[in-house]
Motif scaffolding. Structure first.
Motif, short mmCIF file in Angstrom:
data_model
loop_
_atom_site.label_atom_id
_atom_site.label_comp_id
_atom_site.label_asym_id
_atom_site.label_seq_id
_atom_site.Cartn_x
_atom_site.Cartn_y
_atom_site.Cartn_z
N GLU A 105 0.83 -1.21 0.00
CA GLU A 105 0.00 0.00 0.00
C GLU A 105 0.87 1.26 0.00
OE1 GLU A 105 -3.67 1.84 -0.25
OE2 GLU A 105 -3.28 -0.32 -0.26
N HIS A 121 1.30 4.18 -3.00
CA HIS A 121 1.17 5.63 -2.80
C HIS A 121 2.40 6.36 -3.30
CE1 HIS A 121 -2.60 6.43 -0.64
NE2 HIS A 121 -2.46 5.23 -0.12
N TYR A 152 -1.52 8.24 2.72
CA TYR A 152 -1.35 6.87 3.21
C TYR A 152 -1.75 6.78 4.69
CZ TYR A 152 1.12 2.84 5.16
OH TYR A 152 1.44 1.70 5.84
#
Length: 198
Positions: free
Chosen positions: A71, A75, A90
């Motif tokens: 993740e 970003h 984030y």
């Protein structure tokens, strides 16, 4: 080939169930039978996947951190020339997730650091690897922000990444006892919008 695929599926299911149960009950509070029953795998089969509960715990740690790595990487790869903004987005998503989870769980890494890092060298080593991977990714993001002129350069990106990791872990613990994401918001706001600024 199909048997190998099923074994891999079972292994992934065991790790995912391990994350959920260790988050909810801790390492010592979770029995192997409970994990195996949750994924409908006979007890004797556990050792076909993992050599011991300690090995399992060490692998659960890596399984847990991987989505956070992915993740954060996503970003940073799509930051539109604004690494600091990508970091802020984030962490905003993490805070939103904590609110949806009603402040339960916190961070499995932080939970296990307190529970077993002194008693399990294997899990301690796995925790160190997971934290370092995450910290190194934050360091890269902060280096990009330094190059873009949005983050101070009198401190190294590594120093700031360490501070961010440590502060976030402490904020997660406070979130659990206060039943509020205020400590998380305070942590990120103060670091990204004040202390890390030029």
């Amino acid at each position: 080939m199909a048997e190998k695929n099923q074994k891999q599926i079972n292994r992934e299911n065991l790790l995912s169930q391990g994350v959920a149960l260790l988050m909810a009950q801790g390492y010592h509070g979770t029995g192997l039978k409970e994990i195996l029953d949750a994924v409908n795998i006979p007890k004797g089969s556990f050792y076909n996947y993992f050599g011991s509960k300690e090995n399992f715990g060490a692998e659960v740690i890596q399984h847990y951190i991987e989505p956070f790595i992915q993740e954060l990487s996503g970003h940073m790869q799509n930051n539109d020339g604004n690494a600091l903004g990508a970091l802020a987005r984030y962490y905003a998503e993490l805070i939103e997730g904590a609110e949806k989870a009603e402040f339960k769980g916190g961070c499995l890494l932080g939970n296990l650091m307190g529970e077993i890092s002194d008693t399990s060298p294997l899990c301690q080593s796995s925790l160190q690897v997971a934290v370092k991977r995450y910290r190194d990714l934050l360091r890269t993001a902060l280096q990009q922000a330094q190059e873009q002129g949005t983050i101070r350069t009198d401190k190294s990106a590594e120093e700031m990444a360490n501070l961010l990791v440590d502060s976030w872990q402490g904020a997660l613990l406070r979130m659990k006892i206060e039943k509020s994401t205020s400590p998380l918001k305070y942590c990120i706001d103060n670091l990204l919008n004040d202390l890390f600024r030029p």
